[in-house]
Design a protein around this motif. Structure first.
Motif, PDB file in Angstrom:
ATOM      1  N   LEU A   1       0.837  -1.202   0.000  1.00 37.41           N
ATOM      2  CA  LEU A   1       0.000   0.000   0.000  1.00 37.41           C
ATOM      3  C   LEU A   1       0.872   1.254   0.000  1.00 37.41           C
TER       4      LEU A   1
ATOM      5  N   THR B   1      -8.660  -1.855   5.540  1.00 37.21           N
ATOM      6  CA  THR B   1      -9.505  -1.255   4.504  1.00 37.21           C
ATOM      7  C   THR B   1      -9.953   0.156   4.884  1.00 37.21           C
TER       8      THR B   1
ATOM      9  N   ALA C   1      -7.020   2.276   3.971  1.00 38.41           N
ATOM     10  CA  ALA C   1      -6.900   2.400   2.516  1.00 38.41           C
ATOM     11  C   ALA C   1      -7.955   3.343   1.949  1.00 38.41           C
TER      12      ALA C   1
ATOM     13  N   TYR D   1      -1.579  -1.975  -5.393  1.00 34.88           N
ATOM     14  CA  TYR D   1      -2.775  -1.698  -4.580  1.00 34.88           C
ATOM     15  C   TYR D   1      -3.702  -2.913  -4.567  1.00 34.88           C
TER      16      TYR D   1
END
Length: 251
Positions: free
Chosen positions: A72, A120, A123, A101
């Motif tokens: 990431l 998540t 992200a 990604y």
């Protein structure tokens, strides 16, 4: 390369699989520039809170989490924070970033549910915060408050989540999970502010020193270990996680 860094890189290479050559070239470039810092932070946090010998399955899970966080970080790096690598065009770089990604999300999906949710959430917040901060950067010089907001959005929250994920996977319990989350936040704030070019450099030095001190103080809740020793050194310079001088600690 150290044992821990080797394991993180092995997990990344396994995830990338038979990707195009440009992806592997950029992976080498990103690994060289980052020193696998973000992945190692997850790994060390998990190792530092583990009070029992780690089972093979636990180590594999920690490796996937570390690789997911590192990929990431590479995605962010390739989407605007660094120029294209030598001989690689901007479009190829963006596409490789997208590939990193996707692979990072795939690895995160294999983790325990509470860890996947943390990952998540981080992200999803990245795009929103980066767009907001990019718009603000077009205006006049940032105020101190805006500087701190950027440090929180880009590094404070990031490192806090990295350490919290490691603590969850290490099954250290709520007190050490909270301690490591606070440690990661203070570490991220100190690291970001120390690298932010600003005419107010002298004004923020006491603040940087304060965050470094707070980071180290939060680790008192952890049992003594080699991993804890490395985390204690990090506030004075994150390269200690990856430099060759770590060999002195028989890492």
């Amino acid at each position: 390369m150290t044992m821990r860094a080797s394991k993180v890189r092995e997990e990344i290479d396994r995830a990338l699989g038979e990707a195009p050559l440009v992806v592997h070239r950029l992976a080498d470039e990103c690994a060289k520039q980052s020193g696998l810092r973000d992945g190692l932070l997850v790994w060390l946090a998990g190792e530092a809170v583990s009070t029992a010998p780690r089972l093979h399955g636990d180590e594999a899970c920690l490796g996937r989490a570390a690789a997911a966080m590192e990929l990431l970080a590479w995605f962010i790096r390739l989407h605007g924070e660094v120029p294209p690598a030598s001989g690689i065009g901007p479009l190829e770089q963006l596409l490789a970033g997208d590939f990193f990604y996707a692979k990072s999300l795939s690895l995160a999906a294999e983790l325990p549910r509470e860890v996947t949710l943390l990952y998540t959430e981080l992200a999803c917040s990245l795009t929103k915060e980066r767009l907001r901060l990019r718009e603000r950067s077009r205006g006049p010089s940032r105020s101190m408050r805006e500087e701190l907001e950027q440090a929180f959005a880009k590094s404070g929250r990031w490192m806090a989540t990295s350490c919290r994920i490691g603590a969850l996977l290490g099954r250290g319990g709520a007190p050490v999970e909270e301690a490591l989350t606070s440690y990661g936040f203070a570490l991220g704030m100190a690291w970001h502010l120390d690298r932010t070019p600003t005419p107010r450099r002298e004004d923020i030095r006491p603040l940087i020193a304060s965050y470094r001190k707070r980071a180290s103080s939060h680790l008192s809740a952890l049992p003594e270990s080699e991993a804890k020793l490395l985390l204690l050194q990090a506030p004075d310079g994150l390269p200690c996680l990856t430099e060759k001088r770590r060999a002195m600690l028989n890492v």
